[in-house]
Design a protein around this motif. Structure first.
Motif, PDB file in Angstrom:
ATOM      1  N   ILE A  65       0.837  -1.200   0.000  1.00 27.92           N
ATOM      2  CA  ILE A  65       0.000   0.000   0.000  1.00 27.92           C
ATOM      3  C   ILE A  65       0.874   1.253   0.000  1.00 27.92           C
ATOM      4  CG2 ILE A  65      -1.652   1.346   1.351  1.00 27.92           C
ATOM      5  CD1 ILE A  65      -2.860  -1.343   2.244  1.00 27.92           C
ATOM      6  N   ILE A  66       1.869   1.285   0.878  1.00 28.64           N
ATOM      7  CA  ILE A  66       2.751   2.458   0.960  1.00 28.64           C
ATOM      8  C   ILE A  66       3.531   2.635  -0.341  1.00 28.64           C
ATOM      9  CG2 ILE A  66       4.776   3.393   2.138  1.00 28.64           C
ATOM     10  CD1 ILE A  66       3.635   2.088   4.718  1.00 28.64           C
ATOM     11  N   GLY A  67       4.040   1.535  -0.887  1.00 32.06           N
ATOM     12  CA  GLY A  67       4.765   1.612  -2.156  1.00 32.06           C
ATOM     13  C   GLY A  67       3.881   2.108  -3.291  1.00 32.06           C
ATOM     14  N   GLY A  68       2.665   1.599  -3.356  1.00 37.04           N
ATOM     15  CA  GLY A  68       1.741   2.029  -4.400  1.00 37.04           C
ATOM     16  C   GLY A  68       1.364   3.492  -4.273  1.00 37.04           C
ATOM     17  N   LEU A  69       1.158   3.938  -3.029  1.00 33.54           N
ATOM     18  CA  LEU A  69       0.838   5.354  -2.829  1.00 33.54           C
ATOM     19  C   LEU A  69       2.029   6.242  -3.180  1.00 33.54           C
ATOM     20  CD1 LEU A  69      -1.303   5.217   0.426  1.00 33.54           C
ATOM     21  CD2 LEU A  69      -2.077   5.564  -1.917  1.00 33.54           C
ATOM     22  N   ALA A  70       3.236   5.780  -2.895  1.00 29.72           N
ATOM     23  CA  ALA A  70       4.430   6.556  -3.255  1.00 29.72           C
ATOM     24  C   ALA A  70       4.553   6.679  -4.778  1.00 29.72           C
ATOM     25  CB  ALA A  70       5.678   5.896  -2.670  1.00 29.72           C
ATOM     26  N   VAL A  71       4.300   5.587  -5.486  1.00 24.83           N
ATOM     27  CA  VAL A  71       4.341   5.632  -6.954  1.00 24.83           C
ATOM     28  C   VAL A  71       3.238   6.556  -7.475  1.00 24.83           C
ATOM     29  CG1 VAL A  71       4.035   4.246  -9.046  1.00 24.83           C
ATOM     30  CG2 VAL A  71       5.437   3.378  -7.178  1.00 24.83           C
ATOM     31  N   SER A  72       2.084   6.547  -6.825  1.00 24.63           N
ATOM     32  CA  SER A  72       0.991   7.427  -7.239  1.00 24.63           C
ATOM     33  C   SER A  72       1.355   8.899  -7.044  1.00 24.63           C
ATOM     34  CB  SER A  72      -0.275   7.117  -6.450  1.00 24.63           C
ATOM     35  OG  SER A  72      -0.724   5.835  -6.749  1.00 24.63           O
ATOM     36  N   VAL A  73       2.005   9.209  -5.941  1.00 22.03           N
ATOM     37  CA  VAL A  73       2.429  10.597  -5.690  1.00 22.03           C
ATOM     38  C   VAL A  73       3.448  11.025  -6.743  1.00 22.03           C
ATOM     39  CG1 VAL A  73       3.697  12.059  -4.060  1.00 22.03           C
ATOM     40  CG2 VAL A  73       1.877  10.575  -3.244  1.00 22.03           C
ATOM     41  N   ILE A  74       4.347  10.128  -7.114  1.00 23.09           N
ATOM     42  CA  ILE A  74       5.314  10.447  -8.183  1.00 23.09           C
ATOM     43  C   ILE A  74       4.572  10.705  -9.491  1.00 23.09           C
ATOM     44  CG2 ILE A  74       7.176   9.479  -9.584  1.00 23.09           C
ATOM     45  CD1 ILE A  74       8.128   8.034  -7.008  1.00 23.09           C
TER      46      ILE A  74
END
Length: 123
Positions: free
Chosen positions: A40-49
């Motif tokens: 979840i955290i990794g996916g949200l980080a990619v989304s923010v990028i």
């Protein structure tokens, strides 16, 4: 608008036959949804990028860069919301439909939609 008794019986019959004949569907529906905090955290980080790339593309007025940013954002959201659990699959005998369809249906967890349907029908 609710279903008539005939429509309800037909829907139940179709559902039982689907559970009895499609082993892949049974295994997918019987797995509990487990979400990994790391995913979840990794996916949200990619989304923010991806959102950042999209904003930069708007500032630079470069459409291709914006499309790439959108795709990165979408990939991150899919990654964050995907089911990452590796649950034990049900036994092959239960999923092949060799037992009675009603017995195999009782083995599965009730889904959110089944609970809502029962509440709507007053059961």
């Amino acid at each position: 608008m609710g279903l008539s008794e005939r429509e309800q019986r037909l829907l139940d019959e179709m559902e039982r036959s689907l559970y009895a004949t499609d082993a892949d569907l049974v295994s997918k529906l019987s797995r509990p949804a487990t979400f990994s905090p790391r995913r979840i955290i990794g996916g949200l980080a990619v989304s923010v990028i991806g959102i950042s790339l999209l904003i930069v593309a708007v500032m630079l007025q470069f459409a291709l860069f914006g499309v790439v940013g959108f795709l990165v954002m979408l990939t991150g959201l899919i990654l964050a919301s995907s089911n990452s659990g590796v649950a034990k699959a049900p036994s092959v005998a239960a999923s092949t439909g060799k037992s009675a369809p009603k017995a195999t249906k009782k083995e599965f967890n009730r889904s959110f939609f089944e609970d809502r349907w029962d509440k709507r029908q007053g059961q």
